[in-house]
Design an enzyme around this catalytic site. Structure first.
Site, short mmCIF file in Angstrom:
data_model
loop_
_atom_site.label_atom_id
_atom_site.label_comp_id
_atom_site.label_asym_id
_atom_site.label_seq_id
_atom_site.Cartn_x
_atom_site.Cartn_y
_atom_site.Cartn_z
N GLY A 142 0.82 -1.22 0.00
CA GLY A 142 0.00 0.00 0.00
C GLY A 142 0.85 1.26 0.00
N ASP A 143 1.95 1.23 0.73
CA ASP A 143 2.87 2.38 0.77
C ASP A 143 3.50 2.59 -0.61
OD1 ASP A 143 2.34 2.18 3.54
OD2 ASP A 143 4.02 0.77 3.74
#
Length: 301
Positions: free
Chosen positions: A250-251
């Site tokens: 997600g990052d």
């Protein structure tokens, strides 16, 4: 300049075992140590994609010094605030047929150190981007993300927020530049389970109506949806591949989207770059390389 803020960074100790047995001695097949924390991951992927950023946060003790060393060794700039007491946490991630995580609590952040963070953020200029990513330690005000958004608004700073649904609920009306909930965070925000691209579109649009300038929903192996500031909704199916390590995926998406927007490729291709970066990290044992991201991006184009 892009500033990534990680309030509670860590050293991630990743252990691979076969047939984990609770209550018994287990032998690791392999292990590795990485600098962890959502904001740090964003900085590392930005650096991989050729975008300069400064990693900001709080560290303590010998583990904190090792976090700084690893971040700077990777080529990122850092301005971590060193606490006089405590230790930055070591998070244990056990990989077997299923993944088990044990996340430590981290050091207490006293008021005077928070003031140092505000001094750093005062230097942020119009056109800069701040990424607020991860949980808020119990020693800090629950509304600290909202406070930062309010403080940066008069200067026209773009603020990206990647946090739990409950935190998003409290600040989405403050017009963050980008929010990126996953399925679990979306459930916290709207009390729904979203599993398809079509379902996600309506909730991405709803987050725009609530105040977010751009709302990106990540659906893991399904793909992602973006309700963009231009009023349009974009979607991208995830490339095929086997997920090896979902930590940092997600990052990586956030870093990919920011990179795409800075390169002015447009919202649709920025979303594709986000999905490529997230998928590449998920398919890798560590965060993805530039080559891995580019190869997936070309397939999505």
């Amino acid at each position: 300049m892009i500033y990534t803020v990680t309030f509670n960074p860590s050293l991630d100790y990743i252990v691979n075992v076969n047939n984990l047995s609770i209550g018994s001695t287990n032998r690791a097949q392999s292990d590795m140590v990485l600098a962890g924390g959502k904001g740090i991951n964003v900085s590392l992927i930005l650096n991989t994609l050729g975008v300069l950023s400064t990693a900001v946060g709080f560290v303590a003790g010998f583990t904190g010094r090792e976090i700084i060393r690893r971040v700077e060794e990777a080529g990122c700039e850092s301005r971590f605030i060193e606490l006089s007491e405590g230790l930055s946490r070591i998070n244990i991630k056990i990989k077997d047929k299923k993944e088990t995580e044990i996340n430590a609590q981290g050091p207490r952040i006293e008021k005077e150190y928070l003031e140092e963070l505000w001094e750093i953020l005062e230097e942020v200029e119009t056109g800069d981007i701040i990424v607020l990513a991860g949980s808020i330690p119990s020693s800090l005000p629950r509304h600290i993300y909202a406070d930062i958004l309010k403080k940066m608004a008069p200067k026209g700073i773009k603020v990206v927020v990647d946090a739990s649904g409950t935190i998003l609920h409290d600040l989405i009306n403050l017009k963050p530049y980008l929010v990126k909930p996953n399925q679990d965070e979306l459930h916290e925000l709207f009390d729904v389970r979203v599993n398809t691209i079509e379902e996600a579109k309506s909730y991405a649009k709803k987050m725009r109506e609530m105040g977010a300038r751009n709302a990106m929903i990540s659906l893991g192996e399904v793909g992602a949806v973006l309700a963009a500031e231009d009023g349009k909704i974009y979607s991208c199916m995830a490339p095929r591949g086997s997920a090896v390590n979902t930590v940092g995926a997600g990052d990586s998406m956030i870093a990919g989207f920011i990179t795409g927007m800075l390169a002015e490729v447009g919202y649709e291709d920025a979303l594709k770059l986000a999905v490529a970066a997230g998928s590449a990290s998920a398919f890798s044992k560590t965060l993805a390389t530039q080559k891995e991201i580019q190869e997936l991006y070309e397939t999505l184009k």
